[in-house]
Design a protein around this motif. Structure first.
Motif, mmCIF file in Angstrom:
data_model
loop_
_atom_site.group_PDB
_atom_site.id
_atom_site.type_symbol
_atom_site.label_atom_id
_atom_site.label_comp_id
_atom_site.label_asym_id
_atom_site.label_seq_id
_atom_site.Cartn_x
_atom_site.Cartn_y
_atom_site.Cartn_z
ATOM 1 N N SER A 5 0.832 -1.186 0.000
ATOM 2 C CA SER A 5 0.000 0.000 0.000
ATOM 3 C C SER A 5 0.874 1.246 0.000
ATOM 4 O O SER A 5 1.825 1.352 0.760
ATOM 5 C CB SER A 5 -0.893 0.005 1.231
ATOM 6 O OG SER A 5 -1.592 1.216 1.315
ATOM 7 N N TYR A 6 0.528 2.153 -0.859
ATOM 8 C CA TYR A 6 1.209 3.442 -0.873
ATOM 9 C C TYR A 6 0.360 4.488 -0.172
ATOM 10 O O TYR A 6 0.576 5.671 -0.339
ATOM 11 C CB TYR A 6 1.503 3.856 -2.312
ATOM 12 C CG TYR A 6 2.527 2.950 -2.945
ATOM 13 C CD1 TYR A 6 3.861 3.038 -2.594
ATOM 14 C CD2 TYR A 6 2.146 1.982 -3.859
ATOM 15 C CE1 TYR A 6 4.798 2.196 -3.142
ATOM 16 C CE2 TYR A 6 3.077 1.130 -4.412
ATOM 17 C CZ TYR A 6 4.401 1.252 -4.057
ATOM 18 O OH TYR A 6 5.328 0.410 -4.598
ATOM 19 N N ARG A 7 -0.598 4.026 0.632
ATOM 20 C CA ARG A 7 -1.492 4.927 1.346
ATOM 21 C C ARG A 7 -0.710 5.822 2.305
ATOM 22 O O ARG A 7 -0.988 7.013 2.417
ATOM 23 C CB ARG A 7 -2.528 4.120 2.110
ATOM 24 C CG ARG A 7 -3.560 4.977 2.812
ATOM 25 C CD ARG A 7 -4.587 4.154 3.553
ATOM 26 N NE ARG A 7 -5.105 3.102 2.707
ATOM 27 C CZ ARG A 7 -5.588 1.959 3.158
ATOM 28 N NH1 ARG A 7 -5.632 1.736 4.443
ATOM 29 N NH2 ARG A 7 -6.044 1.056 2.335
ATOM 30 N N THR A 8 0.288 5.267 2.998
ATOM 31 C CA THR A 8 1.073 6.060 3.944
ATOM 32 C C THR A 8 1.825 7.167 3.229
ATOM 33 O O THR A 8 1.829 8.315 3.690
ATOM 34 C CB THR A 8 2.063 5.142 4.692
ATOM 35 O OG1 THR A 8 1.330 4.099 5.317
ATOM 36 C CG2 THR A 8 2.832 5.916 5.730
ATOM 37 N N GLY A 63 12.454 19.894 14.618
ATOM 38 C CA GLY A 63 13.376 19.561 13.534
ATOM 39 C C GLY A 63 13.811 18.106 13.578
ATOM 40 O O GLY A 63 13.868 17.431 12.546
ATOM 41 N N LEU A 64 14.124 17.592 14.786
ATOM 42 C CA LEU A 64 14.517 16.188 14.911
ATOM 43 C C LEU A 64 13.358 15.251 14.577
ATOM 44 O O LEU A 64 13.554 14.220 13.937
ATOM 45 C CB LEU A 64 15.029 15.909 16.326
ATOM 46 C CG LEU A 64 16.388 16.517 16.663
ATOM 47 C CD1 LEU A 64 16.721 16.289 18.127
ATOM 48 C CD2 LEU A 64 17.472 15.938 15.767
ATOM 49 N N LEU A 65 12.156 15.629 15.006
ATOM 50 C CA LEU A 65 10.978 14.826 14.675
ATOM 51 C C LEU A 65 10.752 14.770 13.166
ATOM 52 O O LEU A 65 10.519 13.701 12.595
ATOM 53 C CB LEU A 65 9.739 15.389 15.372
ATOM 54 C CG LEU A 65 8.429 14.649 15.120
ATOM 55 C CD1 LEU A 65 8.481 13.276 15.768
ATOM 56 C CD2 LEU A 65 7.271 15.450 15.660
ATOM 57 N N LEU A 66 10.875 15.918 12.516
ATOM 58 C CA LEU A 66 10.722 15.940 11.055
ATOM 59 C C LEU A 66 11.830 15.148 10.367
ATOM 60 O O LEU A 66 11.589 14.487 9.359
ATOM 61 C CB LEU A 66 10.706 17.380 10.547
ATOM 62 C CG LEU A 66 9.437 18.178 10.864
ATOM 63 C CD1 LEU A 66 9.606 19.626 10.424
ATOM 64 C CD2 LEU A 66 8.231 17.550 10.214
ATOM 65 N N LEU A 67 13.042 15.186 10.904
ATOM 66 C CA LEU A 67 14.148 14.409 10.342
ATOM 67 C C LEU A 67 13.868 12.912 10.442
ATOM 68 O O LEU A 67 14.033 12.173 9.471
ATOM 69 C CB LEU A 67 15.454 14.752 11.063
ATOM 70 C CG LEU A 67 16.678 13.930 10.640
ATOM 71 C CD1 LEU A 67 17.092 14.321 9.225
ATOM 72 C CD2 LEU A 67 17.807 14.111 11.617
ATOM 73 N N VAL A 68 13.406 12.461 11.608
ATOM 74 C CA VAL A 68 13.114 11.037 11.797
ATOM 75 C C VAL A 68 11.973 10.593 10.883
ATOM 76 O O VAL A 68 12.058 9.543 10.235
ATOM 77 C CB VAL A 68 12.784 10.747 13.283
ATOM 78 C CG1 VAL A 68 12.207 9.362 13.460
ATOM 79 C CG2 VAL A 68 14.026 10.909 14.134
ATOM 80 N N VAL A 69 10.920 11.389 10.817
ATOM 81 C CA VAL A 69 9.786 11.044 9.945
ATOM 82 C C VAL A 69 10.227 11.003 8.485
ATOM 83 O O VAL A 69 9.869 10.092 7.739
ATOM 84 C CB VAL A 69 8.616 12.028 10.165
ATOM 85 C CG1 VAL A 69 7.558 11.872 9.087
ATOM 86 C CG2 VAL A 69 8.002 11.819 11.528
ATOM 87 N N GLY A 70 11.022 11.972 8.064
ATOM 88 C CA GLY A 70 11.497 12.010 6.678
ATOM 89 C C GLY A 70 12.396 10.835 6.340
ATOM 90 O O GLY A 70 12.284 10.235 5.264
ATOM 91 N N TRP A 73 10.252 7.698 6.116
ATOM 92 C CA TRP A 73 9.485 7.754 4.880
ATOM 93 C C TRP A 73 10.365 7.376 3.685
ATOM 94 O O TRP A 73 9.985 6.579 2.827
ATOM 95 C CB TRP A 73 8.910 9.148 4.736
ATOM 96 C CG TRP A 73 7.960 9.374 3.599
ATOM 97 C CD1 TRP A 73 7.452 8.456 2.735
ATOM 98 C CD2 TRP A 73 7.398 10.615 3.203
ATOM 99 N NE1 TRP A 73 6.616 9.049 1.831
ATOM 100 C CE2 TRP A 73 6.565 10.381 2.101
ATOM 101 C CE3 TRP A 73 7.521 11.909 3.675
ATOM 102 C CZ2 TRP A 73 5.873 11.388 1.464
ATOM 103 C CZ3 TRP A 73 6.819 12.904 3.036
ATOM 104 C CH2 TRP A 73 6.003 12.647 1.949
ATOM 105 N N ALA A 74 11.569 7.959 3.630
ATOM 106 C CA ALA A 74 12.491 7.651 2.530
ATOM 107 C C ALA A 74 12.925 6.189 2.569
ATOM 108 O O ALA A 74 13.008 5.530 1.525
ATOM 109 C CB ALA A 74 13.707 8.570 2.605
ATOM 110 N N TRP A 75 13.196 5.656 3.752
ATOM 111 C CA TRP A 75 13.611 4.256 3.876
ATOM 112 C C TRP A 75 12.518 3.312 3.394
ATOM 113 O O TRP A 75 12.779 2.354 2.691
ATOM 114 C CB TRP A 75 13.984 3.937 5.320
ATOM 115 C CG TRP A 75 14.434 2.525 5.504
ATOM 116 C CD1 TRP A 75 13.733 1.498 6.031
ATOM 117 C CD2 TRP A 75 15.693 1.983 5.112
ATOM 118 N NE1 TRP A 75 14.462 0.351 6.006
ATOM 119 C CE2 TRP A 75 15.673 0.614 5.441
ATOM 120 C CE3 TRP A 75 16.823 2.510 4.516
ATOM 121 C CZ2 TRP A 75 16.744 -0.224 5.200
ATOM 122 C CZ3 TRP A 75 17.887 1.673 4.275
ATOM 123 C CH2 TRP A 75 17.851 0.327 4.611
#
Length: 178
Positions: A5-8, A63-70, A73-75
């Protein structure tokens, strides 16, 4: 999971795009008629200067939260899907490619199917893409496909074989006018 699923990814992109659109639209709306006014309100800047440490900590945490989420997501986006081999009884191992090729060959024998693409994606689960020729009887293809999956279940010794099936129609042959 039968189907990847690409829903996320879509949800994250939609939320990120909506937030960016709202922030940009809000900044534009606030400063539409006041060119000489800064983007950030002076009252907000005064509050930030008065609470410098909590503001810095909040910005660093965000900023750290956005880094971890990004990074997560990329992984997820670049990680290839797993195609596991199946361990049957008595130490017998069936490779995912062998099972996929056997089901593919059986599915391509179905009347009305021009080509098949099969992937093993779970323990055991299948994803099938069948291309049907023009004028194929969908009901007959579906009944014959049930027989194909029944033989696969019997060969694997399982009572349930989750399968995602995608049906496509073959492109119509082009006729050149002379």
């Amino acid at each position: 999971m039968i189907a990847r699923s690409y829903r996320t990814e879509r949800l994250c992109a939609a939320v990120l795009g909506t937030v960016a659109l709202l922030v940009g639209g809000g900044a534009l709306a606030l400063n539409l008629y006041r060119v000489d006014r800064p983007v950030l309100d002076p009252a907000v800047l005064d509050w930030v200067r008065g609470h410098l440490l909590p503001t810095r900590v909040g910005v660093i945490v965000l900023g750290l939260l956005l880094l971890v989420v990004g990074l997560r997501w990329a992984w997820r986006a670049v990680t290839p899907e797993k195609h596991p081999d199946l361990d049957l009884e008595d130490g017998l191992v069936v490779t995912s490619d062998a099972l996929a090729d056997a089901v593919k060959a059986d599915a391509e024998r179905v009347n009305g199917v021009t080509s098949a693409n099969v992937k093993v994606i779970g323990e055991p689960a299948l994803r099938m893409k069948l291309t049907l020729r023009q004028g194929a009887d969908l009901r007959a293809v579906w009944q014959d496909l049930d027989g194909v999956l029944g033989r696969a279940r019997e060969a694997l010794g399982v009572s349930v074989l989750p399968t995602a099936v995608r049906l496509d129609l073959a492109a119509r042959a082009r006729h050149r006018v002379r």
